[in-house]
Design an enzyme around this catalytic site. Structure first.
Site, PDB file in Angstrom:
ATOM      1  N   SER A  89      -2.531  -0.265   0.167  1.00 29.11           N
ATOM      2  CA  SER A  89      -2.620  -1.507  -0.591  1.00 29.11           C
ATOM      3  C   SER A  89      -3.997  -1.531  -1.248  1.00 29.11           C
ATOM      4  CB  SER A  89      -2.494  -2.702   0.373  1.00 29.11           C
ATOM      5  OG  SER A  89      -3.029  -3.865  -0.225  1.00 29.11           O
ATOM      6  N   LYS A 147       6.868  -2.067  -0.070  1.00 28.61           N
ATOM      7  CA  LYS A 147       5.744  -2.674   0.658  1.00 28.61           C
ATOM      8  C   LYS A 147       5.721  -4.194   0.429  1.00 28.61           C
ATOM      9  CE  LYS A 147       1.224  -3.475   1.545  1.00 28.61           C
ATOM     10  NZ  LYS A 147       1.153  -4.703   0.770  1.00 28.61           N
ATOM     11  N   GLY A 173      -3.257  -2.460 -11.240  1.00 25.11           N
ATOM     12  CA  GLY A 173      -4.364  -1.506 -11.256  1.00 25.11           C
ATOM     13  C   GLY A 173      -4.893  -1.236  -9.860  1.00 25.11           C
ATOM     14  N   HIS A 220       1.133   3.607  -5.725  1.00 17.22           N
ATOM     15  CA  HIS A 220       1.495   3.418  -7.147  1.00 17.22           C
ATOM     16  C   HIS A 220       1.907   4.751  -7.764  1.00 17.22           C
ATOM     17  CE1 HIS A 220      -1.654   0.126  -6.661  1.00 17.22           C
ATOM     18  NE2 HIS A 220      -0.595  -0.553  -7.057  1.00 17.22           N
ATOM     19  N   VAL A 245       4.273   3.848   0.907  1.00 19.70           N
ATOM     20  CA  VAL A 245       3.453   5.021   1.237  1.00 19.70           C
ATOM     21  C   VAL A 245       2.400   4.574   2.246  1.00 19.70           C
ATOM     22  CG1 VAL A 245       1.914   6.807   0.320  1.00 19.70           C
ATOM     23  CG2 VAL A 245       3.879   6.033  -1.030  1.00 19.70           C
TER      24      VAL A 245
END
Ligand code: PAF
Length: 293
Positions: free
Chosen positions: A195, A159, A34, A40, A186
């Site tokens: 992050s 990542k 989440g 994401h 990204v």
């Protein structure tokens, strides 16, 4: 935009996924904790392009957090995540409670009575050394997600490079039959890797945090210029970090891109630069592929 529909239990998820398969769809899974960001969402879009149905799991997994780590304060906002996932065209959000995942069997997660997946040597180096037990928790929860969702493909960001390598190995060696799809990191325009933990940074720390990317770039540039000595690359990364008082590097290493063993020299096999550092009280990691002749 309607938020993505919610699935709470592993059994419900398995039924849904099996129905999708019977209808002829490839099922894509994007595991997350989440606090979603563009990184994401890029995984969800890739899954959307390649699979008929996409499920995203949102679960802050207690077994991958060590004592004193940020499990309690890890950012949680399921309403926001579901709205973003609805916009990204995700078909279902699997957001179990801790009891839904770990309720069966011994519920005391540190009792030593439960079954865990051991990530092997790859789980003990670098992040594994700094965060003992972390990859055992990651491998276990990802195995559970694979078993519950039975996806054809699962999407992971580069990542968390060591995590990606461990999950690829686990899928291969434990015969999961899931294709693990690596997706590029990204970054913000200044290079900082996205992050969920960037949210912890103060404005000053956020500015300093870009040193991790600058350090990786220094290593990449040296390698591109023909430097083969891995120690020189590592020293260059450390120097960039040392120039930034708010950054305390934990490791800056040049490793074999598959085994993650530290290299003396570049050449012959793909290599990766790995970096981990505290920026203020926040621990960040990043990595980059190194060019090889
Ligand atoms: O990368 C993450 O967010 C987590 O480690 C994962 C893969 C969702 C497992 O909890």
């Amino acid at each position: 935009m309607t938020p993505s529909p919610l699935v709470r239990g592993p059994r419900e998820l398995r039924e849904l996924s099996r129905r999708w398969r019977r209808e002829g769809a490839l099922v894509g899974l994007v595991p997350t904790m989440g606090a979603l960001h563009e990184g994401h969402l890029s995984l969800v879009r890739r899954a959307r392009e390649e699979c008929g149905r996409v499920v995203v799991s949102v679960f802050v997994n207690p077994t991958q957090f060590g004592e004193g780590e940020d499990f309690e304060r890890y950012p949680r906002d399921l309403g926001r995540d579901r709205r973003l996932l609805g916009e990204a065209g995700c078909d279902a959000v699997f957001a179990p409670a801790v009891e839904d995942m770990y309720g069966g069997g011994t519920t005391d997660l540190s009792s030593g009575e439960r079954v865990f997946v051991d990530a092997g040597r790859l789980g003990e180096v670098w992040e594994g050394r700094e965060r003992p037990g972390h990859f055992r928790g990651v491998a276990t929860v990802v195995a559970m997600l694979f078993n519950a969702a039975e996806p054809d493909r699962a999407y992971f960001g580069e990542k968390d490079y060591q995590q990606l390598k461990i999950i690829q190995k686990m899928a291969r060696e434990l015969l999961f039959g899931v294709e693990v799809v690596p997706c590029p990191t990204v970054r913000d325009p200044d290079g900082l890797a996205l992050s969920s933990r960037n949210a912890y940074l103060s404005a000053e720390e956020r500015r300093a945090a870009v040193a991790l990317w600058r350090a990786l770039r220094a290593a990449v540039d040296l390698a591109r210029g023909g430097e083969r000595d891995a120690r020189r690359l590592e020293r260059a990364m450390e120097e960039v970090c040392r120039a930034e008082p708010l950054v305390r590097p934990q490791y800056a290493a040049v490793v074999d891109a598959e085994t993650l063993e530290r290299l003396r020299e570049l050449g012959g096999r793909p290599a990766r630069a790995l970096i981990a550092a505290y920026v203020g009280e926040t621990r960040l990691i990043d990595n980059a592929a190194l060019p090889f002749p």
